[in-house]
Design an enzyme around this catalytic site. Structure first.
Site, PDB file in Angstrom:
ATOM      1  N   TYR A  28      -5.989   9.275   1.949  1.00 27.89           N
ATOM      2  CA  TYR A  28      -5.974   9.882   3.282  1.00 27.89           C
ATOM      3  C   TYR A  28      -4.697  10.700   3.418  1.00 27.89           C
ATOM      4  O   TYR A  28      -3.745  10.513   2.638  1.00 27.89           O
ATOM      5  CB  TYR A  28      -6.075   8.826   4.381  1.00 27.89           C
ATOM      6  N   ASP A  38     -27.335 -19.016  20.983  1.00 24.43           N
ATOM      7  CA  ASP A  38     -28.610 -19.624  21.376  1.00 24.43           C
ATOM      8  C   ASP A  38     -28.885 -20.767  20.423  1.00 24.43           C
ATOM      9  O   ASP A  38     -28.550 -20.697  19.240  1.00 24.43           O
ATOM     10  CB  ASP A  38     -29.754 -18.614  21.433  1.00 24.43           C
ATOM     11  N   HIS A  67       0.864  -1.169   0.000  1.00 24.14           N
ATOM     12  CA  HIS A  67       0.000   0.000   0.000  1.00 24.14           C
ATOM     13  C   HIS A  67       0.904   1.222   0.000  1.00 24.14           C
ATOM     14  O   HIS A  67       1.908   1.265   0.686  1.00 24.14           O
ATOM     15  CB  HIS A  67      -0.893  -0.089   1.237  1.00 24.14           C
TER      16      HIS A  67
HETATM   17  P1  FAD Z   1       4.071  -5.818  12.662  1.00 22.86           P
HETATM   18  O1  FAD Z   1       4.399  -4.457  13.095  1.00 22.86           O
HETATM   19  O2  FAD Z   1       4.326  -6.168  11.247  1.00 22.86           O
HETATM   20  O3  FAD Z   1       4.831  -6.796  13.629  1.00 22.86           O
HETATM   21  C1  FAD Z   1       5.046  -8.155  13.326  1.00 22.86           C
HETATM   22  C2  FAD Z   1       6.426  -8.499  13.766  1.00 22.86           C
HETATM   23  O4  FAD Z   1       6.593  -9.903  13.650  1.00 22.86           O
HETATM   24  C3  FAD Z   1       7.471  -7.836  12.918  1.00 22.86           C
HETATM   25  O5  FAD Z   1       8.262  -6.997  13.704  1.00 22.86           O
HETATM   26  C4  FAD Z   1       8.244  -9.005  12.331  1.00 22.86           C
HETATM   27  O6  FAD Z   1       9.624  -8.759  12.227  1.00 22.86           O
HETATM   28  C5  FAD Z   1       7.942 -10.115  13.311  1.00 22.86           C
HETATM   29  N1  FAD Z   1       8.089 -11.440  12.697  1.00 22.86           N
HETATM   30  C6  FAD Z   1       7.497 -11.865  11.566  1.00 22.86           C
HETATM   31  N2  FAD Z   1       7.884 -13.109  11.281  1.00 22.86           N
HETATM   32  C7  FAD Z   1       8.753 -13.479  12.256  1.00 22.86           C
HETATM   33  C8  FAD Z   1       9.499 -14.654  12.506  1.00 22.86           C
HETATM   34  N3  FAD Z   1       9.456 -15.698  11.686  1.00 22.86           N
HETATM   35  N4  FAD Z   1      10.279 -14.693  13.603  1.00 22.86           N
HETATM   36  C9  FAD Z   1      10.338 -13.643  14.444  1.00 22.86           C
HETATM   37  N5  FAD Z   1       9.657 -12.499  14.255  1.00 22.86           N
HETATM   38  C10 FAD Z   1       8.862 -12.421  13.161  1.00 22.86           C
HETATM   39  N6  FAD Z   1      -2.666   1.420  10.643  1.00 22.86           N
HETATM   40  C11 FAD Z   1      -3.403   2.378  11.227  1.00 22.86           C
HETATM   41  O7  FAD Z   1      -4.088   2.103  12.212  1.00 22.86           O
HETATM   42  N7  FAD Z   1      -3.432   3.649  10.743  1.00 22.86           N
HETATM   43  C12 FAD Z   1      -2.725   3.990   9.658  1.00 22.86           C
HETATM   44  O8  FAD Z   1      -2.761   5.137   9.220  1.00 22.86           O
HETATM   45  C13 FAD Z   1      -1.954   3.012   9.001  1.00 22.86           C
HETATM   46  N8  FAD Z   1      -1.273   3.308   7.895  1.00 22.86           N
HETATM   47  C14 FAD Z   1      -0.497   2.369   7.309  1.00 22.86           C
HETATM   48  C15 FAD Z   1       0.250   2.719   6.201  1.00 22.86           C
HETATM   49  C16 FAD Z   1       1.083   1.798   5.618  1.00 22.86           C
HETATM   50  C17 FAD Z   1       1.901   2.210   4.434  1.00 22.86           C
HETATM   51  C18 FAD Z   1       1.126   0.468   6.122  1.00 22.86           C
HETATM   52  C19 FAD Z   1       2.003  -0.553   5.498  1.00 22.86           C
HETATM   53  C20 FAD Z   1       0.377   0.117   7.214  1.00 22.86           C
HETATM   54  C21 FAD Z   1      -0.445   1.061   7.818  1.00 22.86           C
HETATM   55  N9  FAD Z   1      -1.224   0.734   8.918  1.00 22.86           N
HETATM   56  C22 FAD Z   1      -1.950   1.710   9.538  1.00 22.86           C
HETATM   57  C23 FAD Z   1      -1.322  -0.650   9.393  1.00 22.86           C
HETATM   58  C24 FAD Z   1      -0.417  -0.901  10.578  1.00 22.86           C
HETATM   59  O9  FAD Z   1       0.849  -0.449  10.334  1.00 22.86           O
HETATM   60  C25 FAD Z   1      -0.337  -2.375  10.886  1.00 22.86           C
HETATM   61  O10 FAD Z   1      -1.604  -2.949  10.763  1.00 22.86           O
HETATM   62  C26 FAD Z   1       0.173  -2.643  12.291  1.00 22.86           C
HETATM   63  O11 FAD Z   1       1.368  -1.957  12.504  1.00 22.86           O
HETATM   64  C27 FAD Z   1       0.395  -4.111  12.515  1.00 22.86           C
HETATM   65  O12 FAD Z   1       1.053  -4.327  13.723  1.00 22.86           O
HETATM   66  P2  FAD Z   1       1.559  -5.786  14.100  1.00 22.86           P
HETATM   67  O13 FAD Z   1       2.223  -5.701  15.409  1.00 22.86           O
HETATM   68  O14 FAD Z   1       0.443  -6.720  13.958  1.00 22.86           O
HETATM   69  O15 FAD Z   1       2.531  -6.192  12.927  1.00 22.86           O
HETATM   70  N1  THG Z   2     -34.162 -23.370  14.192  1.00 26.30           N
HETATM   71  C1  THG Z   2     -33.397 -24.327  14.754  1.00 26.30           C
HETATM   72  N2  THG Z   2     -32.318 -24.006  15.493  1.00 26.30           N
HETATM   73  C2  THG Z   2     -31.951 -22.722  15.647  1.00 26.30           C
HETATM   74  C3  THG Z   2     -32.732 -21.694  15.082  1.00 26.30           C
HETATM   75  C4  THG Z   2     -33.865 -22.056  14.322  1.00 26.30           C
HETATM   76  N3  THG Z   2     -30.832 -22.403  16.342  1.00 26.30           N
HETATM   77  C5  THG Z   2     -30.297 -21.098  16.264  1.00 26.30           C
HETATM   78  C6  THG Z   2     -31.383 -20.060  16.298  1.00 26.30           C
HETATM   79  N4  THG Z   2     -32.372 -20.372  15.276  1.00 26.30           N
HETATM   80  C7  THG Z   2     -32.044 -20.106  17.649  1.00 26.30           C
HETATM   81  N5  THG Z   2     -33.067 -19.104  17.814  1.00 26.30           N
HETATM   82  C8  THG Z   2     -34.371 -19.386  18.125  1.00 26.30           C
HETATM   83  C9  THG Z   2     -35.131 -18.378  18.664  1.00 26.30           C
HETATM   84  C10 THG Z   2     -36.438 -18.615  19.046  1.00 26.30           C
HETATM   85  C11 THG Z   2     -36.985 -19.876  18.886  1.00 26.30           C
HETATM   86  C12 THG Z   2     -36.243 -20.870  18.292  1.00 26.30           C
HETATM   87  C13 THG Z   2     -34.919 -20.630  17.923  1.00 26.30           C
HETATM   88  C14 THG Z   2     -38.352 -20.182  19.374  1.00 26.30           C
HETATM   89  N6  THG Z   2     -38.710 -19.684  20.555  1.00 26.30           N
HETATM   90  C15 THG Z   2     -40.017 -19.891  21.146  1.00 26.30           C
HETATM   91  C16 THG Z   2     -40.392 -18.685  21.975  1.00 26.30           C
HETATM   92  O1  THG Z   2     -39.520 -17.951  22.423  1.00 26.30           O
HETATM   93  O2  THG Z   2     -41.575 -18.505  22.201  1.00 26.30           O
HETATM   94  C17 THG Z   2     -40.118 -21.136  21.989  1.00 26.30           C
HETATM   95  C18 THG Z   2     -39.285 -21.116  23.221  1.00 26.30           C
HETATM   96  C19 THG Z   2     -39.577 -22.279  24.140  1.00 26.30           C
HETATM   97  O3  THG Z   2     -40.646 -22.896  24.044  1.00 26.30           O
HETATM   98  O4  THG Z   2     -38.688 -22.543  24.978  1.00 26.30           O
HETATM   99  O5  THG Z   2     -39.087 -20.866  18.725  1.00 26.30           O
HETATM  100  O6  THG Z   2     -34.569 -21.209  13.741  1.00 26.30           O
HETATM  101  N7  THG Z   2     -33.722 -25.603  14.598  1.00 26.30           N
END
Ligand code: FAD
Ligand code: THG
Length: 814
Positions: free
Chosen positions: A259, A549, A232
Site C-alpha cells: 500500500y 436463538d 510490519h
Molecule cells: P497503541 O497506539 O500501541 O497504544 C497502546 C498504548 O499502551 C501505548 O501507548 C503503550 O505505551 C501503552 N502501554 C502498553 N503497555 C503499557 C503498560 N504496561 N503500562 C502503561 N502503558 C502501557 N492502522 C490503520 O488503520 N491504517 C494504517 O495505514 C496503518 N498502518 C500501520 C503501519 C505500521 C507500520 C504499523 C505498525 C501500524 C499501522 N496501523 C495502521 C495500525 C495502527 O497503528 C494500530 O493498530 C493502532 O494505532 C493501535 O492503537 P492502540 O491505541 O490500540 O495501540
Molecule cells: N437444534 C438445537 N438447538 C439449536 C439449533 C438446532 N439452537 C440454535 C439454533 N439451532 C436455533 N435455531 C432454530 C431455528 C428454528 C428451529 C429450531 C432451531 C425450529 N423452528 C420451528 C419453526 O419455526 O417452525 C419450530 C418453532 C416452534 O415450534 O416454536 O425448528 O438446530 N437443538
C-alpha cells in the site's frame, strides 16, 4: 453507574478515544495510565501512516470504520483524499467488483474504474500495469497522533485524568462481592485495582487499551488475549524530482501486498509481503531506552527489497528516488482478523479494546463505551467479542499460527467459505473417522472439522439430474467449496433419510434449584411447560435485540439442555445465573446426530423399544431413550424441516451410535449429508441463522421471530423494549428468477434502481429449483421485483412468500 471508577491502560488512539467517549456518557472517574509520554507515547499510533479503507466483508467492521471517519472528520484529523485499490490480475479485478458490491451493501460510495482513470487519480502509476481499480472517494488518511491528541483534550475537558510515565506492572483482583461464586462457576473474581511503578490505582472497571502489549497486561490479570504482536515494514522515499499534485488517494496494490500514500513530495510504502516477524513485547526497550520508540524497530532492508522492486514496477517514477527512512513497526493480528472487545470471560470488570486499526479505533471506542454504559452497543459486535473464542482457539500455539496466517493473508482474495489452512484438524466429532471414509470435503467452523458434502454420495448423481443448482452456469467463485453432490444430498434428505453431524452445535446444561425461573428471565418464550417439552426461544439484550436463538429442552423440573450458538452465549448465561443454578457447556464431551427425512421413523423405530410414533413422541418434545446399545437424549425437531430427531449422547458412544444408524439405514437408502445440504434445506424452510440473518441490531418482529416471544409470560430481559408494532424493515425471503443464478450472501439488493438492503444468507434451493435469498429490506409485498448485485451484474429476484417448502408442516409433523 457512571460514578464507577475506570482505569484505562494505554493512551494510544484507542485509550484516548475511549476516555473521550466514556466522559461524554457521564463517567466522572476516568483515569488513563500510559507508560510513555503523550502525545507520542510510543505505541503503534505514534507512527501509523493512517490509511483508511472502510470496505470490509464484515458489515460491523465497515460501520466501525465509517464512524471512525465521521469522528475524525469532526476533530479535523481526517483527509478525505479517497482510496484506490488497483488490480493487476483478472482475479483481483473480479474481486474488486465483488468489493464494490460489499461497499454498496454497507452504504460506502465506490466505483470500479478503468486503467485510464486509475492513472488520472494516481499520476505516478504505470497505466499499462493495471487492469482497473476500485475508487472509494470518501476513504482517506487519518492523522492518528492528532486524532489521539484531540480525543485526549475532549476527555480532559470533561474531567478525565491522564497520567503519563506510569507503567502498569500488575492487576489486582478479589472474589466477587458475596464471596466466591458457586464452586462450579470456578471462582468468579472481580478486578479491583491496577498496580503501576508509581502506585496503585483502585478501579471498579479496567479497560486494557494497550495495543500489541495486550497479552502482557492480560497475563497480569489472568486473561488470555489472543493476538500476535508482529513487525510490519513501512518506508518513505526521498523527494520525487517531479512531485505529484497534492491530495493523491491512498493506494493499495494488493496483488503484491503493498500500500502507499503521499507525504508531500515523497511516497510512503508499506508491505505485507515480507516474512512473518513476530515480536515479544516483553523484549522491547522501554520508552526512555528506545532509539526511536518502543514500537519502532530497526529497518531490515533485505526483507523489503522485493517489495521495493514491485513498487518501482507499479510506480516507475520511483526509479529516480531511493528509500530515505524505513522502519519495522510493531502492531498485532488476531486469529480471525477481528478486534478484541468486551469484558474478559475470565475476570469480571476487566475489559479489552485491542487489536484495533486506526481505521476502526474511534468507532470501536464509541461502541465499547456504549457497551460499558448501557450493557449493549447499537452495533452488532459478536464478531469482535473477546468471549467469541473456543477454548481450543486460546492456546499460544494457535494464536501464533493463526495470527501469522492472518498477516500473510491480509490482502489475499478470500472466499467466504475458505477454511483456514492450519492448525487443522483441531476439533473433530466422534464420527470423523467415518466421515473421512466417506470422502468428506471438510470446511471449518468454531475450530470444528465440518463435512460440507461427501464424495461417497457422487453415485447419487447418476439417479437423475439434480434440479438446477446452477451447476450448468455456476461461475468459478460460486463453484468453490461446492459440488453438485450437495444437491444430491439435499434431495436424498427430502426423499429418504440422512445423517447430519450436529456435534458442533453448542450445548449447555442448566440445572439446580431456580433453573426454570432463571431461564424464564433470560429467554423470550414460555418455558413453564411439562417435562419433556422443547421450546424455541430468543435470548434478548436489554434493548430487545436478538443476542441468540436457542432451543430449551426441559429434561426435569429443574434440569434443562439448551442448544445455543456462540461461546459468548455461555458467558452471558454464566454471568446471569444465580448461585444455585449450574450452567455447564457440555459440547466437547457429547456429540449429536440429526436423523432427518421421510424415512427417519422407519430407520429409528426398529432400533429402540421406546415408542417413536407421532402420537407418543410429539413434535418439539424430547425424551431419554436407547438406540441399540446407546443411551440418547432424543429431540424431535429439525432445522432442515423434515421428520426426525436430534440424537445426543456422550462422546465415547458416538461412533457406536453412528454405526448403529448406518447399518440399519443402508437398506432404506440412508446417506450421510453435509453442511451444504443443511444450509440449503434450512433456507427453503425459512429457518434463520443467528449472527448471519439476525443479531442484536434486529428485533424479533423485524426478523420474523415474533412467534417466539410471549410478552404475557412475565418479566424477561428485553421485554420492556419490545414493540410488536414497530417494523420498519423485515428479513425478507427472495428467490432469484433465473433458475441457474446463484449468489452467496452480503450482496446489495436494489429496489427500483437504488440500494434498499443487503443479503444475509443465500443458498441454492434444490427442492424448489431456485436460489433462496434472505435479505434485510423495507417491507415489500410478495411478487415485488428486486435485483441482487453479483460481481457488478444485476440479477433479477422476486419477493417470495415464506417458507418456500412445507408451509403446512405436513412433512415434519406426521
Ligand atoms: P497503541 O497506539 O500501541 O497504544 C497502546 C498504548 O499502551 C501505548 O501507548 C503503550 O505505551 C501503552 N502501554 C502498553 N503497555 C503499557 C503498560 N504496561 N503500562 C502503561 N502503558 C502501557 N492502522 C490503520 O488503520 N491504517 C494504517 O495505514 C496503518 N498502518 C500501520 C503501519 C505500521 C507500520 C504499523 C505498525 C501500524 C499501522 N496501523 C495502521 C495500525 C495502527 O497503528 C494500530 O493498530 C493502532 O494505532 C493501535 O492503537 P492502540 O491505541 O490500540 O495501540
Ligand atoms: N437444534 C438445537 N438447538 C439449536 C439449533 C438446532 N439452537 C440454535 C439454533 N439451532 C436455533 N435455531 C432454530 C431455528 C428454528 C428451529 C429450531 C432451531 C425450529 N423452528 C420451528 C419453526 O419455526 O417452525 C419450530 C418453532 C416452534 O415450534 O416454536 O425448528 O438446530 N437443538
Amino acid at each position: 453507574m457512571p460514578r464507577t471508577s475506570v482505569v484505562i491502560i494505554g493512551a494510544g488512539i484507542v485509550g484516548c478515544s475511549l476516555a473521550a467517549e466514556l466522559t461524554a456518557r457521564g463517567w466522572s472517574d476516568v483515569t488513563v495510565l500510559e507508560q510513555g509520554e503523550s502525545p507520542m507515547p510510543g505505541g503503534s499510533t505514534s507512527h501509523a501512516p493512517g490509511l483508511v479503507f472502510r470496505t470490509n466483508p464484515s458489515r460491523t467492521m465497515s460501520r466501525l470504520a465509517i464512524r471512525t471517519v465521521e469522528t475524525l472528520t469532526a476533530l479535523g484529523a481526517f483527509d478525505a483524499v479517497g482510496g484506490l485499490e488497483v488490480a493487476t490480475t483478472p482475479e483481483r479485478l473480479a474481486d474488486l467488483r465483488r468489493k464494490a458490491g460489499l461497499a454498496a451493501s454497507w452504504g460506502i460510495r465506490a466505483e470500479v474504474v478503468g486503467p485510464g482513470r486509475c492513472a488520472e487519480l494516481w499520476p505516478p502509476l504505470d497505466r499499462d500495469r493495471v487492469l482497473g481499480g476500485l475508487h472509494t472517494p470518501d476513504d482517506g488518511i487519518a492523522h492518528a497522533v492528532e486524532a489521539a491528541r484531540r480525543q485526549r483534550e475532549r476527555a480532559l475537558a470533561r474531567g478525565a485524568r491522564f497520567l503519563d510515565r506510569h507503567t502498569v506492572t500488575g492487576v489486582e483482583r478479589a472474589s466477587s462481592p458475596g464471596g466466591a461464586g458457586p464452586p462450579h462457576h470456578g471462582t468468579r473474581d472481580r478486578v479491583t485495582a491496577v498496580v503501576t511503578d508509581r502506585g496503585v490505582f483502585p478501579a471498579e472497571r479496567v479497560v486494557s487499551a494497550a495495543g500489541f502489549w495486550g497479552p502482557v497486561i492480560g497475563a497480569m490479570a489472568g486473561v488470555t488475549v489472543p493476538l500476535l504482536p508482529l513487525a510490519h515494514q513501512y518506508a518513505t522515499t526521498t523527494p520525487l524530482p517531479r512531485p505529484p499534485r497534492p491530495g493523491l488517494p491512498v493506494l493499495r496494490h494488493q496483488d503484491r501486498d503493498l500500500y502507499a500514500r503521499q507525504h508531500g513530495d515523497r511516497i510512503g510504502i508499506g508491505s505485507y509481503a515480507h516474512r512473518v516477524l513476530p515480536v515479544d513485547p516483553r523484549s522491547l526497550p522501554s520508552y526512555d531506552d528506545a532509539p526511536v520508540m518502543p514500537s519502532s524497530l530497526a529497518f531490515t532492508a533485505e526483507d523489503y527489497a522485493a517489495s521495493w522492486d514491485d513498487a518501482v514496477r507499479l510506480l516507475p517514477a520511483l526509479a529516480e528516488v531511493e528509500i530515505a527512512d524505513g522502519f519495522n513497526g510493531v502492531f498485532s493480528f488476531t486469529p480471525d482478523g477481528f478486534p478484541l472487545l468486551g469484558e474478559a470471560p475470565e475476570l469480571d470488570g476487566f475489559w479489552l479494546a485491542e487489536a484495533l486499526w486506526v481505521t476502526h479505533a474511534a468507532g470501536a471506542a464509541r461502541a465499547v463505551a456504549q457497551w460499558m454504559t448501557d450493557g449493549r452497543a447499537d452495533l452488532d459486535l459478536h464478531e469482535c467479542d473477546i468471549a467469541r473464542f473456543e477454548e481450543a482457539q486460546r492456546s499460544p500455539g494457535y494464536i501464533a499460527e493463526r495470527g501469522a496466517r492472518a498477516f500473510t493473508e491480509v490482502y489475499d482474495v478470500i472466499h467466504p467459505l475458505q477454511p483456514p489452512g492450519r492448525p487443522r484438524p483441531l476439533r473433530v466429532s466422534p464420527f470423523h473417522v467415518r466421515q473421512c471414509e466417506l470422502g468428506a470435503h471438510f470446511l471449518e467452523g468454531g475450530a470444528w472439522e465440518r463435512p460440507q458434502w461427501y464424495e461417497a454420495n457422487a453415485g447419487l448423481l447418476a439417479g437423475g439430474p439434480v434440479t438446477g443448482g446452477g451447476a450448468e452456469r455456476r461461475d468459478a467463485w460460486a463453484a468453490r467449496h461446492w459440488s453438485p453432490i450437495v444437491g444430491a444430498e439435499a434431495r436424498a434428505t427430502r426423499e429418504r433419510v440422512a445423517l447430519y453431524d450436529m456435534t458442533p452445535l453448542r450445548r449447555v446444561a442448566v440445572s439446580g434449584p431456580g433453573s426454570l425461573a432463571f431461564l424464564q428471565g433470560v429467554t423470550s418464550n414460555q418455558l413453564a411447560k411439562p417435562v419433556g417439552s422443547v421450546t424455541y426461544a430468543l435470548l434478548l439484550d436489554h434493548g430487545g435485540g436478538i443476542r441468540s436463538d436457542v432451543t430449551v429442552t426441559r429434561l426435569g423440573e429443574e434440569r434443562f439442555q439448551l442448544g445455543v450458538n456462540a461461546p459468548s452465549d455461555v458467558h452471558w448465561l454464566l454471568g446471569r445465573a444465580p448461585g444455585t443454578v449450574r450452567v455447564v457447556d457440555i459440547t466437547s464431551g457429547t456429540c449429536g446426530i440429526g436423523v432427518w427425512g421421510p424415512l427417519a421413523r422407519d430407520l429409528v423405530q426398529p432400533l429402540t423399544q421406546d415408542d417413536f410414533s407421532h402420537h407418543s413422541f410429539r413434535y418439539f418434545t424430547a425424551r431419554r431413550a436407547h438406540i441399540g446399545a446407546v443411551p440418547v437424549t432424543a429431540l424431535r425437531l429439525s432445522y432442515v424441516g423434515e421428520l426426525g430427531w436430534e440424537l445426543y449422547t456422550t462422546a465415547d458412544l458416538g461412533l457406536r451410535l453412528w454405526d448403529t444408524l448406518w447399518a440399519a439405514g443402508r437398506p432404506l437408502g440412508l446417506i450421510a449429508a453435509g453442511r451444504g445440504a443443511f444450509a440449503s434445506l434450512r433456507l427453503e424452510k425459512g429457518y434463520r441463522a443467528w449472527g448471519q440473518d439476525m443479531t442484536t441490531e434486529d428485533s424479533p418482529y423485524e426478523a420474523g421471530l415474533g412467534f417466539a416471544v410471549r410478552l404475557g409470560k412475565g418479566e424477561f430481559t428485553g421485554r420492556d423494549a419490545l414493540d410488536p408494532g414497530s417494523v420498519s424493515r423485515s428479513l425478507t425471503c427472495l428467490t432469484l428468477d433465473d433458475p441457474s443464478a446463484v449468489v452467496l450472501g452480503k450482496e446489495p439488493v436494489y429496489v427500483g434502481g437504488t440500494v434498499a438492503g443487503h443479503v444475509t444468507s443465500a443458498a441454492y434451493g434444490y427442492t424448489i429449483g431456485r436460489c433462496v435469498v434472505y435479505a434485510w429490506l423495507p417491507p415489500l409485498a410478495p411478487g415485488t421485483p428486486v435485483q441482487v448485485e453479483w460481481f457488478g451484474e444485476k440479477v433479477a429476484a422476486t419477493v417470495a412468500v415464506e417458507p418456500l417448502v412445507d408451509p403446512a408442516m405436513d412433512r415434519i409433523r406426521r
